[in-house]
Design an enzyme around this catalytic site. Structure first.
Site, mmCIF file in Angstrom:
data_model
loop_
_atom_site.group_PDB
_atom_site.id
_atom_site.type_symbol
_atom_site.label_atom_id
_atom_site.label_comp_id
_atom_site.label_asym_id
_atom_site.label_seq_id
_atom_site.Cartn_x
_atom_site.Cartn_y
_atom_site.Cartn_z
ATOM 1 N N ASN A 9 0.720 -1.156 -0.205
ATOM 2 C CA ASN A 9 -0.015 0.043 0.222
ATOM 3 C C ASN A 9 0.982 1.201 0.064
ATOM 4 O O ASN A 9 1.561 1.688 0.885
ATOM 5 C CB ASN A 9 -1.032 -0.305 1.381
ATOM 6 C CG ASN A 9 -1.634 1.189 1.642
ATOM 7 O OD1 ASN A 9 -1.873 2.061 0.646
ATOM 8 N ND2 ASN A 9 -2.241 1.166 2.274
ATOM 9 N N LYS A 11 0.136 4.345 -0.391
ATOM 10 C CA LYS A 11 -0.507 5.541 0.326
ATOM 11 C C LYS A 11 -0.503 6.883 -0.615
ATOM 12 O O LYS A 11 -0.109 6.402 -1.611
ATOM 13 C CB LYS A 11 0.050 5.639 1.626
ATOM 14 C CG LYS A 11 -0.178 4.594 2.514
ATOM 15 C CD LYS A 11 0.345 4.693 4.020
ATOM 16 C CE LYS A 11 -0.171 3.453 4.660
ATOM 17 N NZ LYS A 11 0.087 3.539 6.112
ATOM 18 N N HIS A 95 -9.329 1.094 4.975
ATOM 19 C CA HIS A 95 -8.071 1.701 5.745
ATOM 20 C C HIS A 95 -8.142 2.573 6.723
ATOM 21 O O HIS A 95 -9.072 3.296 6.770
ATOM 22 C CB HIS A 95 -6.902 2.152 4.726
ATOM 23 C CG HIS A 95 -5.681 1.846 5.186
ATOM 24 N ND1 HIS A 95 -5.095 3.196 6.104
ATOM 25 C CD2 HIS A 95 -4.588 1.117 5.239
ATOM 26 C CE1 HIS A 95 -3.984 2.693 6.350
ATOM 27 N NE2 HIS A 95 -3.715 1.676 5.978
ATOM 28 N N GLU A 97 -6.492 4.951 7.948
ATOM 29 C CA GLU A 97 -6.366 6.432 7.660
ATOM 30 C C GLU A 97 -7.671 6.907 7.011
ATOM 31 O O GLU A 97 -7.763 8.174 7.194
ATOM 32 C CB GLU A 97 -5.101 6.510 6.818
ATOM 33 C CG GLU A 97 -3.788 6.291 7.799
ATOM 34 C CD GLU A 97 -2.811 5.600 6.551
ATOM 35 O OE1 GLU A 97 -2.764 5.571 5.566
ATOM 36 O OE2 GLU A 97 -1.752 5.170 7.322
ATOM 37 N N GLU A 167 -5.118 -4.564 10.965
ATOM 38 C CA GLU A 167 -4.145 -3.586 11.098
ATOM 39 C C GLU A 167 -4.504 -2.579 12.379
ATOM 40 O O GLU A 167 -5.128 -1.512 12.253
ATOM 41 C CB GLU A 167 -4.175 -2.761 9.893
ATOM 42 C CG GLU A 167 -4.070 -3.240 8.600
ATOM 43 C CD GLU A 167 -3.437 -2.322 7.574
ATOM 44 O OE1 GLU A 167 -2.224 -2.696 6.904
ATOM 45 O OE2 GLU A 167 -3.801 -1.191 7.375
ATOM 46 N N GLY A 173 2.752 2.322 10.755
ATOM 47 C CA GLY A 173 3.695 3.791 10.563
ATOM 48 C C GLY A 173 4.255 4.061 11.937
ATOM 49 O O GLY A 173 5.220 5.153 11.977
ATOM 50 N N SER A 212 3.740 -1.783 10.428
ATOM 51 C CA SER A 212 5.076 -1.638 10.843
ATOM 52 C C SER A 212 5.746 -3.012 10.358
ATOM 53 O O SER A 212 6.949 -3.628 10.847
ATOM 54 C CB SER A 212 5.405 -1.312 12.188
ATOM 55 O OG SER A 212 5.088 0.110 12.416
#
Ligand code: PGA
Length: 251
Positions: A9, A11, A95, A97, A167, A173, A212
């Site tokens: 991904n 992003k 996702h 985010e 996730e 991240g 991560s």
């Protein structure tokens, strides 16, 4: 047997030029991908060029998001048939985010999952708890709700195509991944719930870990019986690093 899946991904990273350089690099690094499916999820702006560049290679194309209506007055949105038209075979839905930064609800994610399947795209449904939810002991309730609503509109015939990515938000991240054991326990739980809701076909659902993931920890996740690969952000941006992850995931 479930074939592991490694999805990169990207992003909001990479121009078209950078995306094409990545593909050229990955082709050199990974001449053989037997035993694992590899999906690249570039930004929308690079989908077309990446799609052309990977034609004839084992790499597949995925979108980072989609809108649930097939067409119409939805400024800025991209539909599942449009993604299919570009050669996408996967689409990420929900996702964290998008849930957290862009206000996407469980209900919107439910529609996206169903819209993806209706256009022959394999949805990668993301679920994950925040640090606060985890500290409050609400992890399982949150995950169960996200997974239940996200899969509400799909049938037992469709469920085997589904990919679910666990996730944890606190791991994305941050350089602070879940342990293989923790992620494996959650994957097992997710599979149990899917089994309750859909019966036998739930055994075909691929469950990924994301957050991560790096070459240093991939073996921990790949070794879990209920984890079938990873959704990788930061470590998917470099072809050599991503290739290492792919090789470590092949079964
Ligand atoms: P990360 O992102 O690998 O950079 O933590 C994972 C994701 O958001 O899918």
């Amino acid at each position: 047997m479930r074939i592991p899946l490694m999805a990169g991904n990207w992003k909001m990273n990479k121009t078209v030029r950078e995306a094409l350089d990545f593909v050229a690099g990955l082709k050199t690094q990974l001449p053989d991908t037997s035993g694992v499916d590899v999906v690249l999820c570039p930004p929308f702006t690079a989908l077309s060029d990446v799609g052309r560049a990977i034609t004839g290679s084992p790499f597949e194309l995925g979108a980072q998001d989609l809108y649930w209506e097939p067409r119409g007055a939805f400024t800025g949105e991209i539909s599942a048939p449009m993604l299919w038209d570009l050669g996408c075979t996967y689409a990420i839905a929900g996702h964290s985010e998008r849930r957290r930064v862009l206000g996407e609800t469980d209900d919107a994610v439910r529609r996206k999952v169903a819209a993806a399947l209706a256009s022959e795209l394999i949805p990668i449904l993301c679920v994950g708890e925040s640090l606060e939810e985890r500290d409050d002991g609400r992890t399982e309730r949150i995950l169960q709700t996200q997974a239940r609503i996200g899969t509400m509109d799909i049938t037992a015939e469709q469920v085997g195509q589904l990919v679910v990515a666990y996730e944890p938000v606190w791991a994305i991240g941050t350089g602070r991944p879940a342990t293989g054991e923790e992620a494996g326990r959650i994957a097992r739980l997710l599979r149990q719930w899917l089994h309750e809701w859909f019966g036998e076909p739930a055994g075909g659902v691929r469950i990924l870990y994301g957050g991560s993931v790096t070459p240093d920890n991939i073996a921990e996740f790949a070794g879990q019986p209920d984890i079938d690969g990873a959704l990788v952000g930061g470590a998917s941006l470099d072809p050599a690093t991503f290739a290492t992850l792919v090789r470590a995931s092949a079964r």
